[in-house]
Write an enzyme that holds these catalytic residues in place. Structure first.
Site, mmCIF file in Angstrom:
data_model
loop_
_atom_site.group_PDB
_atom_site.id
_atom_site.type_symbol
_atom_site.label_atom_id
_atom_site.label_comp_id
_atom_site.label_asym_id
_atom_site.label_seq_id
_atom_site.Cartn_x
_atom_site.Cartn_y
_atom_site.Cartn_z
ATOM 1 N N VAL A 51 -13.345 38.925 -38.913
ATOM 2 C CA VAL A 51 -13.930 39.953 -39.789
ATOM 3 C C VAL A 51 -13.343 41.292 -39.360
ATOM 4 C CG1 VAL A 51 -16.067 41.047 -40.560
ATOM 5 C CG2 VAL A 51 -16.056 38.594 -40.040
ATOM 6 N N GLU A 52 -12.431 41.828 -40.176
ATOM 7 C CA GLU A 52 -11.698 43.052 -39.809
ATOM 8 C C GLU A 52 -12.438 44.306 -40.271
ATOM 9 O OE1 GLU A 52 -7.679 42.388 -41.214
ATOM 10 O OE2 GLU A 52 -7.325 40.921 -39.604
ATOM 11 N N GLU B 67 -13.371 33.629 -32.995
ATOM 12 C CA GLU B 67 -14.094 33.032 -31.867
ATOM 13 C C GLU B 67 -15.335 33.860 -31.519
ATOM 14 O OE1 GLU B 67 -10.936 33.763 -32.146
ATOM 15 O OE2 GLU B 67 -9.638 32.309 -31.167
ATOM 16 N N CYS C 105 -10.501 36.218 -26.368
ATOM 17 C CA CYS C 105 -11.306 35.108 -26.885
ATOM 18 C C CYS C 105 -11.337 33.927 -25.938
ATOM 19 C CB CYS C 105 -10.808 34.701 -28.263
ATOM 20 S SG CYS C 105 -11.284 35.931 -29.493
#
Ligand code: THU
Length: 135
Positions: free
Chosen positions: A51-52, A63, A97
């Protein structure tokens, strides 16, 4: 244990999760899927997607959103993780991550890699963990 994991299903689930990505800036859809063992011993599958944000550094990796889903769905331990692009390519978790998933899977967590499933001692050697924190 490794033989019991349906890696093909986990990979397909990751590719499907990637379709939900919000990635207008990089245009790289990323999906993560994990087999989880809940506190009750039951196995379940959870997912995440990237989700940018217009403020690029605030983007969340797949992740990370998956780690949120782990806890939103009852917690437990990660047993196996697969990360894929929306087009189906295998993606390795980024360095940050690797640390995020290590928190919830520890050294025995299995990750899908270009060499096949490998545990976290291979994915994140000499990892930092809670044992290094003062008591
Ligand atoms: N990305 C992930 O979701 N997971 C990773 O482990 C590596 C990178 C995302 C972040 C960003 O939205 C896009 O991939 C391009 O870097």
């Amino acid at each position: 244990m490794t033989a019991d994991i349906d890696w093909e299903a986990l990979r397909r689930t990751a590719i499907n999760a990637a379709q939900s990505a919000y990635c207008p800036y990089s245009r790289l859809q990323v999906g993560a899927a994990a087999l989880v063992r809940g506190a009750d011993g039951q196995l379940r599958v959870i997912t995440g997607c990237n989700v940018e944000n217009a403020s690029y550094g605030l983007g969340a990796c797949a992740e990370v959103t998956m780690a949120g889903q782990l806890h939103l769905s009852g917690g437990g331990a990660l047993v196996a993780v697969a990360c894929r692009s929306g087009a189906g390519e295998l993606l390795m978790p980024c360095g940050r991550c690797r640390q995020v998933i290590y928190e919830f899977g520890g050294p025995s967590l299995l990750v899908d890699t270009p060499e096949g499933p490998r545990d976290m001692t291979w994915v994140l050697p000499a990892a930092f963990g809670p044992e290094f924190l003062p008591t």
